[in-house]
Design an enzyme around this catalytic site. Sequence first.
Site, PDB file in Angstrom:
ATOM      1  N   HIS A 101     -58.593 -13.145 -16.280  1.00  0.00           N
ATOM      2  CA  HIS A 101     -58.445 -13.200 -17.194  1.00  0.00           C
ATOM      3  C   HIS A 101     -57.197 -12.534 -17.674  1.00  0.00           C
ATOM      4  CE1 HIS A 101     -58.503 -10.747 -21.368  1.00  0.00           C
ATOM      5  NE2 HIS A 101     -59.722 -10.851 -21.233  1.00  0.00           N
TER       6      HIS A 101
ATOM      7  N   ASP B  11     -67.551 -12.019 -18.840  1.00  0.00           N
ATOM      8  CA  ASP B  11     -68.751 -13.068 -18.418  1.00  0.00           C
ATOM      9  C   ASP B  11     -69.094 -13.315 -17.665  1.00  0.00           C
ATOM     10  OD1 ASP B  11     -68.323 -13.771 -21.250  1.00  0.00           O
ATOM     11  OD2 ASP B  11     -66.141 -14.567 -20.123  1.00  0.00           O
TER      12      ASP B  11
HETATM   13  C1  MLT Z   1     -62.825 -11.688 -25.408  1.00  0.00           C
HETATM   14  O1  MLT Z   1     -62.964 -10.390 -24.660  1.00  0.00           O
HETATM   15  O2  MLT Z   1     -62.340 -11.831 -26.716  1.00  0.00           O
HETATM   16  C2  MLT Z   1     -62.175 -12.579 -23.599  1.00  0.00           C
HETATM   17  O3  MLT Z   1     -62.122 -11.250 -23.579  1.00  0.00           O
HETATM   18  C3  MLT Z   1     -60.605 -13.413 -24.219  1.00  0.00           C
HETATM   19  C4  MLT Z   1     -59.708 -12.668 -23.733  1.00  0.00           C
HETATM   20  O4  MLT Z   1     -59.860 -11.355 -24.867  1.00  0.00           O
HETATM   21  O5  MLT Z   1     -58.815 -13.325 -24.501  1.00  0.00           O
END
Ligand code: MLT
Length: 382
Positions: free
Chosen positions: A264, A318
Amino acid sequence: MSSPSEIPAGLADVPVAKSAISIIDGKRALLSYRGIAVEQLAKDSSFEETTWLLLKGDLPTQRQLADFHHELRQRRKVHYKLIEVIKNFPATGHPMDALQCSVSALGMFYPTRSVSDNAANWEASLRLIASLPTLVAAFARLRRGELPLDPHPDLDHAGNFYYMLFGREPSPSVRKVIDACLILHAEHGFNASTFTARVTGSSLANPYATISAAVGSLSGPLHGGANEEVLEMLSEIGTAANAKPWLDAKRAANPSFKVMGMGHRVYKVKDPRATVLQELAERVFAETSRPAKYDVALELEKQCIPIYGAKGVYPNVDFYSGVVYSSLGIETDIFTPIFAVARVAGWLAHWLEQLNGNRIYRPEQVYVGNTDVPYVSLDKRP
Ligand code: MLT
């Protein structure tokens, strides 16, 4: 003037606005909405209450929450002509494309005149939050050859969403897991789709155009679409015993191979939402039976940690969400629309925050193209 090499790719670590909605500590696996830890919200709150918190900044009073429930229920049903529009979408189309079109069309049925009217903005926010499950469920049913269902007036947001998808009420534990998943996905700082919503909203576009742009951004495999790809990857691996040989083969073919759902931009440790989702998953599997894919995911995580952990690459939200949704009988390509049903709360909170003291986003570029190029008329070109 910056040089091209000084521009962080993807604006990594570049602050672009002040915000008071959520905070992420990517080194300590902390995420809170308006200062309240997401773990506690997933355990004790509801999607409706969390949405109010995100939009208004504080937890609602009992009266405010009861009224909010009522206002949302009043707006769940969409104009029958919008259902006719959805009926004409190709059944083979992706549900995220259907959702993006439907949200845009929703704005044509319920137009807002100006985004400087707070009452109209609240009205549009209620309608968007209430309608998204109806739009997702309508397309999901129509493409299966089933009629869309009217919203169930006695069920809460999560329970009604499940009901509109399947035509039956969820058990209390299934309702709770859907509710908690919605809470966990409701907000996450300046992710790509939220940034899209803020940029679109900064032009004073109407809220439906703003949210439909955010849905488009969420649909990409580097953002919300990743959960579908995780499930496809787990299917390809097939069994927990195959996780190691599969990973070894992928890495032998490509030493920089990336595992879907791992890593992430902000978290350098395991995403706290993945940890909560796993706990929820274990609880729901006690009721639905434990899917083989969950054991594949556990084994893959175990195999990945010694390889990728040192680089700060761990499971993100995810990685486990798809396993939970598929165990509830939800089709793979509906996973990202569920993300949108949740994230609309965060998008709207950011849209409202952006409008307060708005200035249109208009960053600068570093030009790297040609200059002083002579125009050659067409008859002189080969
Ligand atoms: C989200 O929840 O939007 C995703 O983890 C992506 C992010 O935070 O960049």
